[in-house]
Design a protein around this motif. Structure first.
Motif, PDB file in Angstrom:
ATOM      1  N   ALA A  81      -8.813  -3.141  -0.243  1.00  0.00           N
ATOM      2  CA  ALA A  81      -8.741  -4.102   0.435  1.00  0.00           C
ATOM      3  C   ALA A  81      -8.051  -4.149   1.810  1.00  0.00           C
ATOM      4  CB  ALA A  81      -7.966  -5.223  -0.570  1.00  0.00           C
ATOM      5  N   HIS A  82      -7.428  -3.580   1.873  1.00  0.00           N
ATOM      6  CA  HIS A  82      -6.165  -2.860   2.971  1.00  0.00           C
ATOM      7  C   HIS A  82      -6.942  -2.535   4.305  1.00  0.00           C
ATOM      8  CE1 HIS A  82      -2.869  -3.363   0.529  1.00  0.00           C
ATOM      9  NE2 HIS A  82      -3.212  -2.819  -0.873  1.00  0.00           N
ATOM     10  N   GLU A  83      -6.314  -2.455   5.103  1.00  0.00           N
ATOM     11  CA  GLU A  83      -7.210  -2.103   6.663  1.00  0.00           C
ATOM     12  C   GLU A  83      -6.761  -0.686   6.140  1.00  0.00           C
ATOM     13  OE1 GLU A  83      -5.889  -3.517  10.655  1.00  0.00           O
ATOM     14  OE2 GLU A  83      -6.031  -4.979   9.155  1.00  0.00           O
ATOM     15  N   GLU A  84      -7.801   0.122   6.890  1.00  0.00           N
ATOM     16  CA  GLU A  84      -7.440   1.485   6.603  1.00  0.00           C
ATOM     17  C   GLU A  84      -6.751   1.715   7.856  1.00  0.00           C
ATOM     18  OE1 GLU A  84     -11.332   5.400   8.905  1.00  0.00           O
ATOM     19  OE2 GLU A  84     -11.620   3.307   7.796  1.00  0.00           O
ATOM     20  N   GLY A  85      -6.570   1.910   8.862  1.00  0.00           N
ATOM     21  CA  GLY A  85      -5.032   1.675   9.813  1.00  0.00           C
ATOM     22  C   GLY A  85      -3.818   1.886   9.457  1.00  0.00           C
ATOM     23  N   GLU A  86      -3.433   0.725   9.017  1.00  0.00           N
ATOM     24  CA  GLU A  86      -2.535   0.789   7.412  1.00  0.00           C
ATOM     25  C   GLU A  86      -2.309   1.655   6.272  1.00  0.00           C
ATOM     26  OE1 GLU A  86      -0.809  -2.584   4.417  1.00  0.00           O
ATOM     27  OE2 GLU A  86      -2.680  -3.108   5.427  1.00  0.00           O
ATOM     28  N   VAL A  87      -3.638   2.102   5.664  1.00  0.00           N
ATOM     29  CA  VAL A  87      -3.570   3.360   4.800  1.00  0.00           C
ATOM     30  C   VAL A  87      -3.137   4.462   5.640  1.00  0.00           C
ATOM     31  CG1 VAL A  87      -5.035   4.522   3.065  1.00  0.00           C
ATOM     32  CG2 VAL A  87      -5.233   1.728   3.529  1.00  0.00           C
ATOM     33  N   ALA A  88      -4.165   4.724   6.467  1.00  0.00           N
ATOM     34  CA  ALA A  88      -3.406   5.974   7.626  1.00  0.00           C
ATOM     35  C   ALA A  88      -1.752   6.004   7.909  1.00  0.00           C
ATOM     36  CB  ALA A  88      -5.207   6.289   8.033  1.00  0.00           C
ATOM     37  N   LEU A  89      -1.581   5.194   8.754  1.00  0.00           N
ATOM     38  CA  LEU A  89      -0.022   4.857   8.598  1.00  0.00           C
ATOM     39  C   LEU A  89       0.416   5.434   7.449  1.00  0.00           C
ATOM     40  CD1 LEU A  89       0.419   2.458  11.420  1.00  0.00           C
ATOM     41  CD2 LEU A  89       0.565   4.720  11.657  1.00  0.00           C
ATOM     42  N   ALA A 149       1.010  -1.264  -0.065  1.00  0.00           N
ATOM     43  CA  ALA A 149       0.296   0.069  -0.076  1.00  0.00           C
ATOM     44  C   ALA A 149       1.103   1.247   0.606  1.00  0.00           C
ATOM     45  CB  ALA A 149      -0.947   0.161   1.190  1.00  0.00           C
ATOM     46  N   GLU A 150       1.964   1.338   1.005  1.00  0.00           N
ATOM     47  CA  GLU A 150       2.960   2.191   0.641  1.00  0.00           C
ATOM     48  C   GLU A 150       3.599   2.645  -0.510  1.00  0.00           C
ATOM     49  OE1 GLU A 150       6.383   3.988   3.467  1.00  0.00           O
ATOM     50  OE2 GLU A 150       5.139   2.499   4.492  1.00  0.00           O
ATOM     51  N   GLN A 151       4.175   1.604  -1.314  1.00  0.00           N
ATOM     52  CA  GLN A 151       4.758   1.817  -2.161  1.00  0.00           C
ATOM     53  C   GLN A 151       3.989   2.212  -3.236  1.00  0.00           C
ATOM     54  OE1 GLN A 151       7.871   1.077  -2.518  1.00  0.00           O
ATOM     55  NE2 GLN A 151       7.507   2.438  -5.121  1.00  0.00           N
ATOM     56  N   ARG A 152       2.557   1.745  -3.661  1.00  0.00           N
ATOM     57  CA  ARG A 152       1.584   2.722  -4.121  1.00  0.00           C
ATOM     58  C   ARG A 152       1.593   3.384  -4.184  1.00  0.00           C
ATOM     59  NH1 ARG A 152      -3.876  -1.219  -6.214  1.00  0.00           N
ATOM     60  NH2 ARG A 152      -3.192   0.436  -7.302  1.00  0.00           N
TER      61      ARG A 152
END
Length: 72
Positions: free
Chosen positions: A55-63, A19-22
């Protein structure tokens, strides 16, 4: 038979999540075209995440968004 290298391993040289890479790719592409404030880039990345990273968790995306903004 020869083993085919995993292309994902070659592309991601750091410990970034997918997610962070994208998000980083999106930020670099956006900033190469437009001048943007930190807040504007955050809005762009949030919209991108809503569409492409559901598909990723909201918290993971926010971080991941925070990490990308810190690097930009």
């Amino acid at each position: 038979m020869l083993a085919v290298p995993n292309r994902k391993d070659d592309m991601m040289t750091t410990d970034r999540s997918r997610a962070e890479q994208r998000l980083m790719n999106k930020a670099v592409h956006y900033l190469s075209r437009y001048s943007a404030s930190r807040q504007r880039l955050r809005e762009v990345l949030q919209r991108f995440a809503m569409r492409k990273l559901e598909a990723h968790e909201e918290g993971e995306v926010a971080l991941a968004i925070d990490a990308v903004l810190d690097e930009c």
